[in-house]
Each structure stands twice: as structure tokens, then as C-alpha cells.
Design an enzyme around this catalytic site. Structure first.
Site, mmCIF file in Angstrom:
data_model
loop_
_atom_site.group_PDB
_atom_site.id
_atom_site.type_symbol
_atom_site.label_atom_id
_atom_site.label_comp_id
_atom_site.label_asym_id
_atom_site.label_seq_id
_atom_site.Cartn_x
_atom_site.Cartn_y
_atom_site.Cartn_z
ATOM 1 N N ASP A 192 4.428 -18.468 -57.644
ATOM 2 C CA ASP A 192 4.431 -20.401 -58.518
ATOM 3 C C ASP A 192 5.031 -20.051 -56.679
ATOM 4 O O ASP A 192 6.501 -19.584 -56.077
ATOM 5 C CB ASP A 192 5.130 -20.838 -59.621
ATOM 6 C CG ASP A 192 4.675 -21.947 -59.449
ATOM 7 O OD1 ASP A 192 3.367 -22.497 -58.490
ATOM 8 O OD2 ASP A 192 5.353 -22.447 -60.157
ATOM 9 N N THR A 194 3.700 -26.739 -53.256
ATOM 10 C CA THR A 194 3.358 -27.728 -53.714
ATOM 11 C C THR A 194 3.589 -28.142 -52.222
ATOM 12 O O THR A 194 3.298 -29.379 -52.123
ATOM 13 C CB THR A 194 4.247 -28.205 -54.260
ATOM 14 O OG1 THR A 194 5.440 -27.770 -53.799
ATOM 15 C CG2 THR A 194 4.101 -28.217 -55.647
ATOM 16 N N LYS A 197 -2.260 -25.128 -61.789
ATOM 17 C CA LYS A 197 -2.858 -24.373 -60.730
ATOM 18 C C LYS A 197 -2.024 -23.063 -61.845
ATOM 19 O O LYS A 197 -2.881 -21.833 -61.328
ATOM 20 C CB LYS A 197 -1.058 -24.440 -59.164
ATOM 21 C CG LYS A 197 -1.920 -24.986 -58.107
ATOM 22 C CD LYS A 197 -0.959 -25.847 -56.755
ATOM 23 C CE LYS A 197 0.560 -25.780 -57.698
ATOM 24 N NZ LYS A 197 0.607 -27.526 -58.029
ATOM 25 N N THR A 198 -0.672 -23.439 -62.405
ATOM 26 C CA THR A 198 -0.645 -22.086 -63.235
ATOM 27 C C THR A 198 -2.024 -21.938 -64.579
ATOM 28 O O THR A 198 -2.153 -20.388 -64.389
ATOM 29 C CB THR A 198 0.369 -21.559 -63.905
ATOM 30 O OG1 THR A 198 1.752 -22.290 -63.590
ATOM 31 C CG2 THR A 198 1.244 -21.339 -65.014
ATOM 32 N N ARG A 244 0.175 -32.113 -67.099
ATOM 33 C CA ARG A 244 1.512 -31.989 -66.954
ATOM 34 C C ARG A 244 1.949 -33.157 -67.635
ATOM 35 O O ARG A 244 2.706 -33.514 -69.406
ATOM 36 C CB ARG A 244 2.083 -31.547 -66.366
ATOM 37 C CG ARG A 244 3.609 -31.080 -67.413
ATOM 38 C CD ARG A 244 4.605 -30.224 -65.934
ATOM 39 N NE ARG A 244 3.929 -28.919 -65.361
ATOM 40 C CZ ARG A 244 4.309 -28.895 -64.279
ATOM 41 N NH1 ARG A 244 4.538 -29.332 -63.090
ATOM 42 N NH2 ARG A 244 4.235 -27.438 -63.713
#
Length: 355
Positions: free
Chosen positions: A126, A175, A81-82, A234
Site C-alpha cells: 500500500d 493514491t 484497493k486492499t 469506507r
């Protein structure tokens, strides 16, 4: 719109709960993390539907020389997302300022962020679902009318002053979409979900990132890492670094299938990507409750983990991969779950009869 270098103004944020091996592997190396981020849509692997939607929005905005419409990205942590927010800024030739919901405690904090923006800039928030109700309502007029009302002075002398702010793009990431209010969700032009990655997509990410880090890895080693990364880029990056360290310390410096498997077994990550806590959950369902159904709180007590961590960290992957099922009565072990938990149905049934 003038081309500017993408920059990120980061602020501290409260991290979501992480699994055992994510905690074990977490390393604060911002330089490497930034180097591994794909710089453009062409370099981004996976999430084809989301990427195509964003390409359409970027193309239209650039054609009309205007700011992007507001975008909400939702899905499990670690899926990009980032990274997508940074890519959007790069593709639009503008800047991105990054913050998180928990640190915007009062309207004045948000006002400071908004008034510091320039025309067409991107504000990335975020964990946006963790913004307080007061701040969220303050954000409505900023998103729709590009203005904010602030109160000056107190008591009888208090008065409201309306400030215009530049047309900006809000990119929210969460999330837990269900915790966002309906008025907030409706103000995003695009709401798109990021899903777990396939083994093939993760394999390509492993090969690409190993190339960037100068790590020698063959196809077998890359696929072994990809299969055990729980569908999350990640985690892939963390596993790559540990496998590299293992290869340098106990191998010949090259990550092949055997070296990758040995490194990840040391982290108690099996060939299905299940860590120690995942397997404890499955075994508990099998041996203590004959496969269920059983409530999540009961499972948490049995395995010694809090209910929130089980629901946010472990359960999504176990359900996604079909190891357990969520029913109105509770969690149930599936046939696939029985096959990997190391307990047979017959032995579990016999144990249940004994007690």
C-alpha cells in the site's frame, strides 16, 4: 495451484490525511471491517471496468497454472484497493502478505519479505509511491527476473550474492500515481484506476453491510447514507455505524430516512455529502474572493487548514462533484458551488465593492 486460505500479514502504516468526519468516525474494529469485505468478485459492488480486467487476468493465470502478472491499483483512499488484493488472492487460491511503502526503509527489509514468499503468492504494498529510491531499484530485478542481489560483508571483502525468489505477484496501491517513477510504472502489466462510486452502488453496499451487521435499515435510510458518503465505501461503513448508534440512542433502533438525516446532520454532513470544512472552503471562495480564481495556499490560510490536506482530502471530491474548478490562475467556484455555499453572487459582489 493448491487452494489455500487467504491471510493478511499486516504491518503499521502511515495513514493519509482524513477529513473531519472521517476522523470523528474512525473506529478500530478489525473484526467488523474484515467481515464487511466482499470475499469474491461476484460480491464486489462497483468498479465494473477494473473488476472485468482483473477477472480476465485471473482466468488466464488459472488456466495456465501460473502466478498473476503485476498489478497497480490507483485512486483516492477508501475505494477498495486492499479489498481487491484480498479477492485476487482468494480467486487464485493463494496467500497475500500486506505491507506499506513507508515501512520498507532499506533493501534488507524488502529482501526479507521477498524471500519469505512462496510460489504464486501475492505481495500487496500500500502507498507504494512512498518506497525509497534505493528500495525501488532493488525491486526492479525482483519484478522482472525474480531474483535479488544482496551485498555480503563490507569494505574489501564485500561481494554480491544473487538469490532466486519464487515467482510472485506484486499488487501495488497508490493514491498518487504521479509520484511513481516511470520505470516502476512500466513494470506493472495492468494499471487500473478506481473511481468514486455512484449513489446506486453505495446504496447496494449499505443494504448489504447492514444485513451483515444485523442493522435494521429501510430504503430511505440506506439512500440517505449513500448520498452523503462522498462516493467512498469506507465512509459508508463509518456512517452506518454512527447511524446505528444514533438510532439506538435517540430512535427506535431502526435507520429510516429521518433518523439517518438527523444522525449525519449531527456530524455536520449535509445532504450533498459536504462536511464543515468543505462548506468553509466554498464560503471563503464566495465571500472573500468573489468566486476566485485564488491559489490553494491562500485558501488554506483563510480556512485554517494546511495546503496538503486540502489538496488530498477535500479538493478531489469538490472538483469531482463540480463545486469548484481548477484553472491555471487558481481555484474557481462553479455555478453548482455558488448554489450550495449559502452566498449569492450579488451579495458577494457588493461586499467586494465595499472593500
Amino acid at each position: 495451484m493448491a487452494k489455500k486460505k487467504t491471510e493478511a500479514a499486516r504491518v503499521p502504516e502511515e495513514e493519509a490525511p482524513r477529513s473531519y468526519f472521517e476522523e470523528a468516525l474512525a473506529r478500530k474494529d478489525a473484526g467488523l471491517d474484515q467481515a464487511l469485505r466482499p470475499p469474491s468478485f461476484d460480491d464486489f459492488t462497483g468498479q465494473p471496468r477494473t473488476v472485468e480486467r482483473l477477472r480476465v487476468m485471473v482466468g488466464a493465470a488459472r488456466r495456465e497454472h501460473r502466478a498473476l502478472d503485476h498489478i497497480l491499483l490507483h485512486g483516492p483512499p477508501g475505494l477498495g484497493k486492499t479489498t481487491l488484493a484480498l479477492i485476487l488472492a482468494e480467486e487464485m487460491g493463494t496467500k497475500v502478505k500486506i505491507t506499506s511503502g513507508p515501512v520498507i526503509e532499506k533493501p534488507a527489509d524488502l529482501a526479507g519479505l521477498l524471500t519469505a514468499l512462496e510460489e504464486g503468492e501475492i505481495l500487496f504494498i500500500d502507498e507504494i509511491h512512498r518506497i525509497s529510491k534505493v528500495v525501488e531499484e532493488f525491486l526492479y530485478s525482483a519484478m522482472e527476473d525474480f531474483r535479488i542481489d544482496i551485498m555480503i560483508d563490507q569494505g574489501p571483502n564485500a561481494r554480491s550474492v544473487r538469490l532466486s525468489i519464487p515467482r510472485f505477484t506484486l499488487v501495488g496501491a497508490t493514491t498518487r500515481t504521479g509520484l511513481l517513477t516511470a520505470p516502476m510504472r512500466s513494470r506493472f502489466t495492468l494499471q487500473t484506476r478506481l473511481d468514486y462510486y455512484s449513489h446506486e452502488d453505495l446504496f447496494r453496499i449499505v443494504r448489504r453491510n447492514c444485513g451483515k451487521l444485523g442493522i435494521d435499515v429501510d430504503e430511505g435510510g440506506a439512500m440517505e447514507i449513500a448520498r452523503r458518503a462522498r462516493g467512498t465505501p469506507r465512509i459508508v461503513n463509518n456512517l452506518i455505524r454512527f447511524a446505528r448508534d444514533y438510532a439506538l440512542e435517540r430512535g427506535n433502533g431502526r435507520i429510516d430516512r429521518e433518523t439517518a438525516a438527523a444522525a449525519l446532520e449531527l456530524l455536520e454532513i449535509d445532504r450533498w455529502g459536504l462536511d464543515d470544512m468543505d462548506k468553509r472552503i466554498l464560503r471563503t471562495l464566495a465571500t472573500n474572493y468573489n468566486g476566485g480564481p485564488v491559489g490553494l495556499g491562500t485558501i488554506g490560510v483563510a480556512v485554517g487548514e494546511d495546503e496538503h490536506t486540502l489538496e488530498e482530502v477535500h479538493e478531489p471530491y469538490l472538483i469531482q462533484e463540480g463545486y469548484i474548478a481548477r484553472t491555471p490562475q487558481g481555484r474557481v467556484l462553479t455555478e453548482k458551488g455558488w448554489s450550495v455555499c449559502g452566498v449569492s453572487r450579488d451579495s458577494a459582489a457588493r461586499q467586494g465593492l465595499l472593500f
